[in-house]
Scaffold this active site. Structure first.
Site, PDB file in Angstrom:
ATOM      1  CG  ASP A  19      -5.990  12.741 -12.083  1.00  0.00           C
ATOM      2  OD1 ASP A  19      -6.535  12.837 -10.938  1.00  0.00           O
ATOM      3  OD2 ASP A  19      -6.840  12.461 -13.141  1.00  0.00           O
ATOM      4  CB  VAL A  20      -4.303  13.744  -6.556  1.00  0.00           C
ATOM      5  CG1 VAL A  20      -3.253  15.022  -6.536  1.00  0.00           C
ATOM      6  CG2 VAL A  20      -5.833  14.093  -6.452  1.00  0.00           C
TER       7      VAL A  20
ATOM      8  CB  SER B 159     -13.449  21.538   4.296  1.00  0.00           C
ATOM      9  OG  SER B 159     -14.679  22.697   4.343  1.00  0.00           O
TER      10      SER B 159
ATOM     11  CE1 TYR C 119     -14.385  20.301  -0.916  1.00  0.00           C
ATOM     12  CE2 TYR C 119     -15.584  21.022   1.001  1.00  0.00           C
ATOM     13  CZ  TYR C 119     -14.675  21.102   0.227  1.00  0.00           C
ATOM     14  OH  TYR C 119     -13.471  22.018   0.521  1.00  0.00           O
TER      15      TYR C 119
ATOM     16  CE  LYS D 183     -11.680  19.273   1.547  1.00  0.00           C
ATOM     17  NZ  LYS D 183     -10.246  19.217   1.098  1.00  0.00           N
TER      18      LYS D 183
END
Length: 247
Positions: A63-64, A142, A155, A159
């Site tokens: 789990d990062v 992204s 998100y 990113k």
């Protein structure tokens, strides 16, 4: 000589999708792989599929967002292969919702995986690479982090943050021989994107000058370039792999 012959590589989120595609491209170029994923079953299946092709690959559950697990992951590469030459910070999630409907939990979950997870990977990989005299980190951002997309305030922000982190770390680590670069993929053909409604898919596709989505392996090839000596004089770079979308 293969581009990553004998090099020890960690790829997070490699149980499926883009992460697994990167692993396949790297394996074909001689890398010794640690396939990391929060889903151990997926990581083990991915590692077995790579080993079946003659590659060296081991699965590790990680789990990062958990510091101890990321530190142990970096250690696992050294224990199994004697070094940590390349890290690909690929693990990611989406929790899409409009600004009005998005919860603080959804925002924080995305921030934790993409920003905290990438930072922890950098921190512990760099500690190992410093001892060795060099290495390469490839962060997966992204195109959403460049242009911002509706329904992705979490998100897109995360990113974009990966880009800033990449550049800051690149400046900090360059004198140690550690290169840090990033990729901003656009529309990629994965299980997640293929589940989109046909009209939404066609709308996204219409914005791609090349007229098609990327195959996951095409992201893998760019990651290979950044991980290998082909990009030996590049650090802090952000490469858009979008088919021309959002130029």
């Amino acid at each position: 000589m293969k581009l990553l012959e004998g090099q020890s590589v960690i790829i997070t989120g490699a149980g499926q999708g883009i992460g697994l595609a990167i692993a396949r491209v790297f394996a074909a170029q001689g890398a010794r792989l640690i396939v990391a994923d929060i889903d151990l079953d997926a990581a083990e299946a991915a590692a077995k599929s790579l080993c079946d092709t003659g590659a060296q690959a081991s699965a590790v559950r990680c789990d990062v967002t958990v510091e101890d697990q990321v530190e142990a992951l970096a250690g696992a590469a050294v224990e199994r292969y004697g070094a940590l030459d390349v890290l690909v910070n690929n693990a990611g999630i989406t929790r899409d919702a409009t600004l009005r409907r998005m919860t603080v939990q959804q925002f924080r979950e995305v921030m934790d995986v993409h920003l905290v997870g990438t930072w922890l990977g950098l921190k512990y990989a760099a500690a190992r690479m410093r001892e060795q005299g060099g290495g390469a980190v490839v962060n997966i951002s992204s195109i959403s982090g460049k242009v911002g997309l509706p329904g992705q305030t979490n998100y897109s922000a995360a990113k974009a943050g990966v880009v800033g982190m990449t550049k800051a770390a690149a400046k900090e680590l360059a004198h140690l021989g550690i290169r840090v670069n990033a990729i901003q993929p656009g529309l990629v053909r994965t299980a997640m994107t293929e589940a989109l409604r046909p009209d939404i898919w066609e709308e996204k596709l219409a914005g791609v000058p090349m007229g098609r989505a990327a195959e996951p392996e095409e992201i893998g090839k760019v990651a290979l370039f950044l991980a290998s000596e082909l990009s030996s004089y590049m650090t802090g770079a952000v490469l858009e792999v979008t088919g021309g979308r959002h130029m």
